[in-house]
Design a protein around this motif. Structure first.
Motif, mmCIF file in Angstrom:
data_model
loop_
_atom_site.group_PDB
_atom_site.id
_atom_site.type_symbol
_atom_site.label_atom_id
_atom_site.label_comp_id
_atom_site.label_asym_id
_atom_site.label_seq_id
_atom_site.Cartn_x
_atom_site.Cartn_y
_atom_site.Cartn_z
ATOM 1 N N ASP A 1 11.943 8.830 -0.809
ATOM 2 C CA ASP A 1 11.924 7.520 -1.769
ATOM 3 C C ASP A 1 10.908 6.465 -1.640
ATOM 4 O O ASP A 1 11.170 5.468 -2.042
ATOM 5 N N CYS A 2 10.084 6.974 -0.402
ATOM 6 C CA CYS A 2 9.105 5.753 -0.438
ATOM 7 C C CYS A 2 7.973 5.629 -1.373
ATOM 8 O O CYS A 2 7.653 6.672 -2.211
ATOM 9 N N LEU A 3 7.508 4.361 -1.537
ATOM 10 C CA LEU A 3 6.774 4.053 -2.498
ATOM 11 C C LEU A 3 5.322 3.247 -2.029
ATOM 12 O O LEU A 3 5.702 2.487 -1.261
ATOM 13 N N VAL A 4 4.526 3.723 -2.539
ATOM 14 C CA VAL A 4 3.362 3.053 -2.212
ATOM 15 C C VAL A 4 2.908 1.817 -3.409
ATOM 16 O O VAL A 4 2.720 2.369 -4.658
ATOM 17 N N ALA A 5 3.373 0.770 -3.079
ATOM 18 C CA ALA A 5 3.492 -0.438 -3.912
ATOM 19 C C ALA A 5 2.270 -1.437 -4.100
ATOM 20 O O ALA A 5 1.806 -1.565 -3.013
ATOM 21 N N PHE A 6 2.029 -1.683 -5.362
ATOM 22 C CA PHE A 6 0.962 -2.693 -5.559
ATOM 23 C C PHE A 6 1.615 -3.973 -6.359
ATOM 24 O O PHE A 6 0.818 -4.846 -6.622
ATOM 25 N N LYS A 7 2.614 -4.007 -6.894
ATOM 26 C CA LYS A 7 3.225 -5.034 -7.487
ATOM 27 C C LYS A 7 4.560 -5.532 -7.055
ATOM 28 O O LYS A 7 5.197 -4.569 -6.525
ATOM 29 N N ALA A 8 4.833 -6.662 -6.928
ATOM 30 C CA ALA A 8 6.308 -6.885 -6.698
ATOM 31 C C ALA A 8 6.921 -8.113 -7.649
ATOM 32 O O ALA A 8 6.080 -9.058 -7.931
ATOM 33 N N ASN A 9 7.972 -7.927 -8.254
ATOM 34 C CA ASN A 9 8.644 -8.778 -9.168
ATOM 35 C C ASN A 9 7.797 -8.998 -10.252
ATOM 36 O O ASN A 9 7.740 -10.271 -10.990
ATOM 37 N N GLY A 10 7.150 -7.966 -10.682
ATOM 38 C CA GLY A 10 6.167 -7.931 -11.742
ATOM 39 C C GLY A 10 5.045 -8.476 -11.855
ATOM 40 O O GLY A 10 4.018 -8.260 -12.604
ATOM 41 N N GLU A 11 4.368 -8.963 -10.421
ATOM 42 C CA GLU A 11 3.116 -9.353 -10.451
ATOM 43 C C GLU A 11 2.572 -8.872 -9.097
ATOM 44 O O GLU A 11 3.100 -8.164 -8.349
ATOM 45 N N ALA A 12 1.269 -9.130 -8.894
ATOM 46 C CA ALA A 12 0.301 -8.331 -7.670
ATOM 47 C C ALA A 12 1.237 -9.079 -6.330
ATOM 48 O O ALA A 12 1.820 -10.195 -6.562
ATOM 49 N N LEU A 13 1.187 -8.215 -5.602
ATOM 50 C CA LEU A 13 1.672 -8.713 -4.076
ATOM 51 C C LEU A 13 0.981 -9.861 -3.656
ATOM 52 O O LEU A 13 -0.081 -10.175 -3.734
ATOM 53 N N ARG A 14 1.747 -10.720 -3.095
ATOM 54 C CA ARG A 14 1.025 -11.908 -2.554
ATOM 55 C C ARG A 14 0.350 -11.373 -1.067
ATOM 56 O O ARG A 14 0.660 -10.526 -0.467
ATOM 57 N N LYS A 15 -0.442 -12.255 -0.897
ATOM 58 C CA LYS A 15 -1.284 -11.944 0.445
ATOM 59 C C LYS A 15 -0.697 -11.771 1.578
ATOM 60 O O LYS A 15 -0.771 -10.604 2.330
ATOM 61 N N GLU A 16 0.516 -12.378 1.722
ATOM 62 C CA GLU A 16 1.430 -12.242 2.881
ATOM 63 C C GLU A 16 2.303 -11.082 2.844
ATOM 64 O O GLU A 16 2.918 -10.933 3.986
ATOM 65 N N HIS A 17 2.217 -10.462 1.835
ATOM 66 C CA HIS A 17 3.364 -9.333 1.457
ATOM 67 C C HIS A 17 2.364 -8.206 1.455
ATOM 68 O O HIS A 17 2.879 -6.964 0.988
ATOM 69 N N GLY A 18 1.235 -8.197 1.784
ATOM 70 C CA GLY A 18 0.465 -6.890 1.999
ATOM 71 C C GLY A 18 -0.759 -6.571 0.915
ATOM 72 O O GLY A 18 -1.098 -5.370 0.331
ATOM 73 N N TYR A 19 -1.081 -7.757 0.106
ATOM 74 C CA TYR A 19 -1.939 -7.491 -1.124
ATOM 75 C C TYR A 19 -3.289 -6.644 -0.439
ATOM 76 O O TYR A 19 -3.982 -7.175 0.627
ATOM 77 N N PRO A 20 -3.699 -5.881 -1.321
ATOM 78 C CA PRO A 20 -3.343 -5.341 -2.453
ATOM 79 C C PRO A 20 -2.175 -4.170 -2.515
ATOM 80 O O PRO A 20 -1.677 -3.802 -3.789
ATOM 81 N N VAL A 21 -2.056 -3.403 -1.324
ATOM 82 C CA VAL A 21 -1.042 -2.599 -1.506
ATOM 83 C C VAL A 21 -0.245 -2.204 -0.122
ATOM 84 O O VAL A 21 -0.663 -2.412 0.888
ATOM 85 N N ARG A 22 1.101 -1.967 -0.198
ATOM 86 C CA ARG A 22 2.026 -1.864 1.036
ATOM 87 C C ARG A 22 2.852 -0.647 0.690
ATOM 88 O O ARG A 22 2.950 -0.183 -0.413
ATOM 89 N N LEU A 23 3.274 -0.312 1.894
ATOM 90 C CA LEU A 23 4.340 0.907 1.928
ATOM 91 C C LEU A 23 5.700 0.212 1.708
ATOM 92 O O LEU A 23 5.871 -0.742 2.506
ATOM 93 N N VAL A 24 6.520 0.742 0.910
ATOM 94 C CA VAL A 24 8.226 0.599 0.701
ATOM 95 C C VAL A 24 8.794 1.540 1.176
ATOM 96 O O VAL A 24 8.690 2.745 0.678
ATOM 97 N N VAL A 25 9.716 1.499 2.188
ATOM 98 C CA VAL A 25 10.453 2.605 2.958
ATOM 99 C C VAL A 25 11.914 1.941 2.732
ATOM 100 O O VAL A 25 12.436 1.331 3.670
ATOM 101 N N PRO A 26 12.704 2.488 1.613
ATOM 102 C CA PRO A 26 13.713 1.893 1.076
ATOM 103 C C PRO A 26 14.976 1.979 2.294
ATOM 104 O O PRO A 26 15.208 3.266 2.728
ATOM 105 N N GLY A 27 15.764 1.119 2.576
ATOM 106 C CA GLY A 27 16.855 1.000 3.428
ATOM 107 C C GLY A 27 16.336 1.186 5.140
ATOM 108 O O GLY A 27 17.187 1.070 5.834
#
Length: 424
Positions: free
Chosen positions: A225-251
């Motif tokens: 279920d890992c996700l290579v994410a580029f949006k959060a809450n419908g908008e681009a990731l904020r800089k502090e959250h890894g803009y432009p792409v971060r990994l999501v490792v659920p749980g």
């Protein structure tokens, strides 16, 4: 169980409602003078407001300017490599706005433009690949709400009650809707035949920032279920959250959600990097460390009332509210105690979202004005029950830092104020 701890019956609720109405009537009766906020035209009704172009990107109104991330200055040597905390005492529902979601950096938040972004997949793959940001946008994407919790969340409470606010004891967490491409899709694009038997293979993921934060992830999780994410809450990731792409490792612990994701290497074993050996491990009293403690076990906490959100009214109807989550799946039940764990009442769960996401709970009750020792206790779909601090210490002692999911206690005083106390 005495009457105080019984679930309120409809009759009791009606009694409470009647009392509340009576109180309201009494309050109104004591203010017989006309209320100018009702009887007089106020400034905001006498002039026109701001136009639609005043704030191209909306921000919270100034009356909410205290709903912000906060730091604990003594926690780290420098804010460049530090953490701040989500103001969970001031939020409701489950979604965390990006602008107040906690940050953790190991060498500061970097500025990386989309056009300069590259993601490389190499190692035991059929064809090493490099993706641009535009490449990633062309793959089928998914949307999921997941919580991200730092392994050190509540870590400062191991030895005893220390920080007087739920923002600081439990605020290393956020819950956002992430949009991106399943990591499985990208690995399959590179081809995994060269890796052979995948049951013993790993991926090593690292970020583009100066810290070179890297973590090893078993292939089974990478393909799940890992996700290579580029949006959060419908908008681009904020800089502090890894803009432009971060990994999501659920749980799994937040340190594995590598920001500014730049490389994924398929390997035949874990790297055992600094962040998975000397850090983010639980050292026991005998000096040994619990190895591979990635999953964040079930946990809950009452956010209101709490030290930063005291009871501001007198006796009567009271909503006790909080958050629960589990890295193993869905929350199935949350109990609330008002007497330090001697008796429990089952709370009402809010709308359930994705698995491995925050669940909001409420206990709609009546407060008689007496002191309370408030606690919450979560249970997840595996049957796991959130432990007491004494139960955790039996296994790990008092010198641990990470993965503290013990039951938290707030002492609510007769005047409505609350403070952090330990009831093990």
């Amino acid at each position: 169980m005495n009457d105080l701890f019984k679930s309120p019956s409809r009759r009791a609720f009606l009694r409470g409602s009647a009392a509340a109405v009576a109180g309201s009537v009494a309050g109104a009766a004591s203010a017989q003078e006309p209320d100018p906020l009702i009887t007089e035209i106020q400034d905001w009704a006498a002039i026109t407001g701001e136009g639609v172009d005043e704030t191209p990107y909306g921000l919270p109104i100034r009356f909410e300017d205290d709903v912000v991330r906060r730091n604990v200055p003594w926690l780290t040597a420098d804010p460049i490599s530090s953490i701040n905390f989500t103001p969970i005492h001031a939020l409701d529902g489950t979604i965390t706005p990006q602008g107040c979601a906690f940050e953790r950096h190991h060498s500061g938040a970097i500025e990386l433009a989309k056009e300069d972004y590259r993601l490389m997949i190499n190692g035991l793959v059929d064809k090493p690949l490099v993706f641009t940001y535009a490449d990633l946008e062309r793959f089928p994407r998914e949307n999921h709400v997941y919580f991200c919790e730092c392994a050190a969340n509540t870590g400062m409470e191991w030895a005893g009650a220390q920080l007087n606010g739920v923002q600081f004891t439990h605020g290393m967490i956020h819950n956002m809707e992430y949009s991106g491409v399943p990591l499985r899709t990208l690995l399959e694009e590179a081809g995994l035949d060269a890796a052979g038997d995948l049951s013993d293979k790993w991926v090593y993921v690292e970020g583009a920032d100066a810290s070179s934060n890297g973590r090893s992830i078993p292939m089974e999780k990478a393909l799940d279920d890992c996700l290579v994410a580029f949006k959060a809450n419908g908008e681009a990731l904020r800089k502090e959250h890894g803009y432009p792409v971060r990994l999501v490792v659920p749980g799994w612990e937040g340190n594995m959600w590598v920001k500014w994701l730049r490389r994924i290497e398929v390997m035949d074993g874990p790297v055992e990097s600094r962040e998975e050996t000397s850090k983010y491990t639980d050292v026991l009293a005998d000096g040994t460390a619990r190895k591979w403690t990635w999953v964040m076990d079930a946990k809950s906490v009452i956010t209101s009332p709490s030290p930063q959100s005291p009871i501001s009214h007198g006796p009567g109807p009271l909503v006790i509210s909080g958050l629960a989550w589990s890295g193993h799946g869905r929350i199935t039940r949350v109990d609330v105690s008002r007497d330090g764990g001697m008796t429990w009442e089952t709370a009402r769960l809010g709308t359930q979202g994705d698995s491995k996401a925050l669940t909001r709970f409420y206990l709609d009750t009546t407060w008689d004005g007496e002191e309370m020792l408030l606690q919450a206790r979560a249970m997840d779909e595996t049957g796991y029950v959130q432990p007491t601090k004494a139960q955790l210490r039996e296994v790990r002692g008092e010198n641990s830092i990470y993965h503290n999911n013990c039951i938290q206690t707030w002492h609510v005083k007769a005047n409505g104020e609350a403070e952090n106390v330990e009831v093990s």
